[in-house]
Design a protein around this motif. Structure first.
Motif, mmCIF file in Angstrom:
data_model
loop_
_atom_site.group_PDB
_atom_site.id
_atom_site.type_symbol
_atom_site.label_atom_id
_atom_site.label_comp_id
_atom_site.label_asym_id
_atom_site.label_seq_id
_atom_site.Cartn_x
_atom_site.Cartn_y
_atom_site.Cartn_z
ATOM 1 N N UNK A 212 0.817 -1.217 0.000
ATOM 2 C CA UNK A 212 0.000 0.000 0.000
ATOM 3 C C UNK A 212 0.849 1.265 0.000
ATOM 4 N N UNK A 213 0.431 2.234 -0.811
ATOM 5 C CA UNK A 213 1.147 3.507 -0.893
ATOM 6 C C UNK A 213 0.316 4.665 -0.356
ATOM 7 N N UNK A 214 -0.882 4.363 0.140
ATOM 8 C CA UNK A 214 -1.699 5.356 0.833
ATOM 9 C C UNK A 214 -2.034 4.813 2.210
ATOM 10 N N UNK A 215 -2.459 5.709 3.096
ATOM 11 C CA UNK A 215 -2.773 5.309 4.469
ATOM 12 C C UNK A 215 -4.260 5.499 4.692
ATOM 13 N N UNK A 216 -5.048 4.570 4.127
ATOM 14 C CA UNK A 216 -6.485 4.768 4.243
ATOM 15 C C UNK A 216 -7.331 3.523 4.108
ATOM 16 N N UNK A 217 -7.254 2.844 2.978
ATOM 17 C CA UNK A 217 -8.253 1.821 2.686
ATOM 18 C C UNK A 217 -8.114 0.575 3.545
ATOM 19 N N UNK A 218 -6.896 0.237 3.954
ATOM 20 C CA UNK A 218 -6.693 -1.011 4.676
ATOM 21 C C UNK A 218 -6.897 -2.230 3.806
ATOM 22 N N UNK A 219 -6.902 -2.042 2.479
ATOM 23 C CA UNK A 219 -7.197 -3.150 1.571
ATOM 24 C C UNK A 219 -6.172 -4.267 1.665
ATOM 25 N N UNK B 262 7.651 4.521 4.394
ATOM 26 C CA UNK B 262 8.317 5.496 3.512
ATOM 27 C C UNK B 262 7.463 5.806 2.293
ATOM 28 N N UNK B 263 6.598 4.870 1.896
ATOM 29 C CA UNK B 263 5.790 5.077 0.694
ATOM 30 C C UNK B 263 4.744 6.170 0.880
ATOM 31 N N UNK B 264 4.309 6.430 2.122
ATOM 32 C CA UNK B 264 3.257 7.426 2.323
ATOM 33 C C UNK B 264 3.781 8.853 2.259
#
Length: 465
Positions: free
Chosen positions: A183-190, A224-226
């Motif tokens: 994951x590269x965002x901090x939201x969906x938890x997918x 680091x991706x976020x």
């Protein structure tokens, strides 16, 4: 005996901590039935999550993981924005270092549709892949899940696994190929869940596929991706975390969910609130309260961005087993009926209401509505998020949480309700119509609701401040 005593003590603590409000009043140990056809409500819950690996720079290990899996032909999925960013470069470097053969699909649509899912599925079917890697936000990870699912079921019709009533909601019985999510965002938890969401274009509303079989084999969470998320992407991703935690914590308890499955394979991924999910959801709220505003305002704040990345995982484990309810159910037609609104900081060529924004805009109205059913949980959530609840009456719990949410949204300069993103009173019937098929999530609301109730919630969300 000492170990047994500790277990008994923990169970007693969980019982004492259980909420005594009307929607959560059944203690979890009192149900004695065991899956008989005579029960109308469920008597058990199941905890499931992907394996999670967390650490700065952990992406460098992905090539070794694929070699350890014996992967010989890997499908790498991303979107065009992420394809130009350091997270994908880190993955490519690791694949090259460990001589992993792969083919890259970079056409994932941000906020995917049934058409974009089908395009990715066709790519996967032609590739005969033995492992998958998804690098991106929830759109990429969800698309990769769907591609893996249908490539492993080449004869299946697209609607076979889509949630009822839009699709047939058939259970997944085949074992899928390994999937590593980065994951590269901090939201969906997918990266933690067995859910894949998309816009179903014929109805102009989101729906999805929900099965534990879709869960990634490994979620590789590299904070680091976020650091590459623009401000509004960080904000909208964070709002998804916030609502995941709030909705799963206030969802109908698993022991009140209907029907009781006659076979465990039919027990849904979204089961209702339960003692284990409560722990993850509550902790995610604490992290959001402490770090979200910092993470939005300063992309260089590594501590805040890293903490929100973990909060996304925490909330993902919570809602991935408990489920969400009205904010998410109502968000699907908000995103699906978008006209001309284009959110700032999103590099797309089409109108878009980002998922987290579509979810959070109804949150004040929703939690004011659900508050009377479990006021203790609404008050606790408001307190965690910064409200002084010492003198608040139970009957005002929903209103206090709603006001707390409005303060957060206004402080982070969120658009002033549905009216600010292009909706008017005349759109409410279409929004209600698009919410009705979302019973997979709306039935988990702690308060029953009618179409008139939904219309009033949409109307109350046209303007927030």
């Amino acid at each position: 005996m000492a170990g047994r005593d500790r277990v008994v003590n923990l169970l007693r603590q969980l019982e004492r901590a259980a909420c005594r409000c009307p929607a959560h009043s059944q203690t979890y140990h009192q149900v004695s039935a065991h899956g008989s056809g005579s029960r109308t409500t469920d008597y058990a819950f199941e905890m499931a999550s992907s394996n999670i690996r967390y650490g700065e720079g952990v992406t460098t290990e992905i090539g070794m993981d694929l070699r350890n899996l014996g992967a010989r032909n890997v499908c790498l999925m991303t979107d065009r924005t992420v394809s130009r960013l350091p997270p994908l470069t880190a993955v490519l470097d690791s694949l090259a270092k460990h001589d992993v053969t792969f083919r890259c699909y970079d056409r994932v649509r941000v906020e995917p549709t049934n058409s974009s899912f089908r395009d990715a599925i066709d790519f996967a079917k032609r590739g005969d892949f033995d492992a998958y890697v998804a690098v991106g936000g929830g759109s990429v990870i969800d698309t990769c899940k769907a591609a893996n699912l249908y490539a492993c079921h080449p004869e299946a019709d697209f609607l076979d696994f889509v949630n009822a009533p839009i699709g047939k909601g058939q259970p997944v019985t085949q074992t899928l190929k390994p999937l590593i999510a980065v994951p590269t965002t901090a939201g969906t938890g997918s990266e933690t869940t067995g859910v894949a969401i998309f816009d179903y274009e014929p109805l102009k509303a989101k729906t999805g596929i929900a099965s534990r079989a879709l869960r990634p084999t490994l979620g590789m969470v590299d904070p680091l991706h976020t650091l590459h998320m623009p401000e509004r992407v960080a904000a909208n991703s964070g709002f998804d975390v916030l609502c995941h935690a709030l909705e799963s914590y206030t969802a109908l308890p698993y022991s009140q969910r209907q029907p009781c499955p006659t076979n465990p394979i039919n027990r849904p991924a979204y089961q209702g609130s339960n003692p284990i999910s409560d722990v993850w959801s509550r902790h995610a709220l604490h992290v959001v309260a402490k770090y979200m505003k910092r993470a939005v305002r300063d992309p260089g704040d590594v501590e805040a961005r890293s903490s929100m990345h973990l909060a996304s995982v925490f909330a993902g484990i919570g809602f991935g087993n408990a489920g969400v309810h009205l904010c998410h159910g109502m968000s699907y037609p908000i995103a699906g009926n978008v006209k001309i609104f284009r959110a700032k900081d999103y590099d797309v060529d089409h109108p878009i209401v980002p998922h987290g924004l579509s979810v959070v805009l109804t949150s004040p109205a929703v939690f004011a509505f659900t508050g009377p059913m479990c006021p203790e949980r609404h008050l606790e959530a408001a307190q965690i998020l910064g409200a002084d609840v010492r003198r608040v009456k139970r009957k005002d719990a929903g209103s206090v949480l709603a006001d707390t949410l409005r303060d957060i949204l206004q402080d982070l300069q969120v658009e002033d309700g549905l009216g600010a993103i292009g909706y008017t009173q005349a759109d409410i019937p279409a929004l209600v119509k698009g919410t009705i098929p979302q019973e997979r999530v709306t039935k988990l609301a702690p308060r029953t609701h009618t179409e008139d109730d939904l219309a009033q919630l949409f109307e109350a969300s046209l303007k927030l401040y």
